[in-house]
Motif scaffolding. Structure first.
Motif, PDB file in Angstrom:
ATOM      1  N   VAL A  41      -4.566 -11.159  -4.497  1.00  0.00           N
ATOM      2  CA  VAL A  41      -3.726 -10.615  -5.705  1.00  0.00           C
ATOM      3  C   VAL A  41      -2.410  -9.965  -4.962  1.00  0.00           C
ATOM      4  O   VAL A  41      -2.684  -9.321  -3.896  1.00  0.00           O
ATOM      5  N   ILE A  98      -8.896  -6.775 -11.400  1.00  0.00           N
ATOM      6  CA  ILE A  98      -9.635  -7.303 -10.112  1.00  0.00           C
ATOM      7  C   ILE A  98     -11.163  -7.338 -10.316  1.00  0.00           C
ATOM      8  O   ILE A  98     -11.712  -8.416 -10.014  1.00  0.00           O
ATOM      9  N   THR A 114      -6.221  -8.419  -1.347  1.00  0.00           N
ATOM     10  CA  THR A 114      -5.117  -7.908  -1.749  1.00  0.00           C
ATOM     11  C   THR A 114      -4.002  -7.911  -0.571  1.00  0.00           C
ATOM     12  O   THR A 114      -4.375  -7.879   0.502  1.00  0.00           O
ATOM     13  N   LEU A 116       0.670  -4.440  -1.672  1.00  0.00           N
ATOM     14  CA  LEU A 116       0.328  -4.484  -3.061  1.00  0.00           C
ATOM     15  C   LEU A 116       0.340  -3.226  -3.916  1.00  0.00           C
ATOM     16  O   LEU A 116       0.863  -3.003  -4.832  1.00  0.00           O
ATOM     17  N   ALA A 171      -0.127  -9.621  -9.915  1.00  0.00           N
ATOM     18  CA  ALA A 171      -0.785  -8.540 -10.711  1.00  0.00           C
ATOM     19  C   ALA A 171       0.097  -8.141 -12.059  1.00  0.00           C
ATOM     20  O   ALA A 171      -0.698  -7.771 -13.150  1.00  0.00           O
TER      21      ALA A 171
END
Length: 314
Positions: free
Chosen positions: A15, A31, A43, A47, A80
């Motif tokens: 992500v 998530i 991640t 992030l 995201a």
């Protein structure tokens, strides 16, 4: 054309936030959903960074893209959210690295610029679909929006008909071509850059959010003057959420702004597709083939996933 391999339960997905900072509460819930469907989640190192309206500096966001494409354990990269900022990254990306490590790349809205750049520079099929913070993490997320992710686990085409949503024909015809497109604002922003949208003999789809009809009119005019509408084999109009007159008392309608340049093209044009900032939302594979027929009121979107070696079509 390069299609990524299908996902399997237990696979690791990454992500990242290549545009604006995600809503942290919604991101967490998004998530959790990926884990619910059997995926391991890692991640990006940046992030949770913030740099004004950007999720970190350009260098940090580009680094997360590179790191996740280079990571052999990562089988898919899920964005995201959108917002703003991906166009700033396009000239910084290592497209040879991306081409050598083909995998699922998923997102929409501002991610459109990356879809266009990656596909045109590498041939990799990418996915225009719902994201974690802006869609999956919301309290009222539609079950069909969640199910959009299931296409990553199998090689299945999507036959989109009136049974999914009411479809309107603007121009009659039939066409087949690679699917290209996304957010109208981002597509127009590629014009005049090294990543300019190529619609030649392709099926173009467009969608947008929060733009007034006069702004839609301006962008459609620019696409027309750049011959992008004329070059396309066919055109699909997705959802234009909240695109109604706000500042101006006198205005063309959204339909008039969208179709004024389309009715004379003499190629298939259809509208009414649940693609874009809508609920429920349909995901489609950019760079894979689509076949549209206004006579059958149907578009068949080819899968963006490659067949396993033991199931190669003959």
């Amino acid at each position: 054309m390069i299609k990524p391999k299908p996902l399997q339960k237990g696979d690791t997905v990454a992500v990242i936030a290549p545009a604006s900072p995600p809503n942290q509460h919604n991101l967490k819930k998004g998530i959790e959903y990926l884990r619910e469907i059997g995926l391991n989640v890692v991640t990006g190192a940046h992030l949770y960074k913030k740099n004004g309206y950007l999720a970190g500096t350009d260098e940090q966001r580009a680094a997360d893209i590179h790191a996740m494409f280079a990571n052999k354990e990562v089988k898919a990269i899920i964005c995201a959210c959108g917002g703003y900022g991906t166009a700033r990254l396009a000239s910084q990306l290592n497209y040879d690295l991306i081409k050598r490590n083909p995998k699922v790349f998923w997102g929409y809205s501002d991610i459109t610029f990356l879809h266009t750049a990656i596909h045109q520079r590498t041939g990799l099929v990418t996915f225009h679909g719902p994201m974690l913070s802006s869609d999956l993490g919301k309290e009222d997320v539609h079950i069909e929006t969640k199910q959009a992710f299931y296409q990553l686990f199998s090689h299945r085409s999507l036959c989109y008909t009136d049974q999914i949503s009411p479809l309107d024909t603007i121009c009659e015809g039939e066409a087949t071509g690679q699917l290209i497109g996304g957010n109208l604002t981002l597509l127009v922003s590629t014009l005049g850059t090294p990543f300019e949208l190529d619609t030649k003999n392709r099926i173009l789809f467009i969608e947008d959010i929060d733009e007034e009809p006069y702004e839609i009119d301006r962008m459609m005019t620019q696409l027309y003057m750049a011959n992008k509408l004329q070059d396309a084999a066919g055109i699909i109009i997705g959802d234009f959420h909240n695109c109604y007159p706000k500042k101006r008392k006198e205005s063309l309608s959204l339909e008039e702004a969208l179709t004024s340049y389309l009715t004379s093209l003499k190629k298939p044009v259809m509208r009414g597709f649940r693609i874009g900032h809508c609920s429920p939302q349909t995901a489609v594979a950019i760079g894979s083939y689509a076949t549209m027929s206004t006579y059958e009121r149907m578009v068949e979107f080819e899968s963006g996933i490659t067949l396993p070696k033991d199931k190669v079509e003959r």
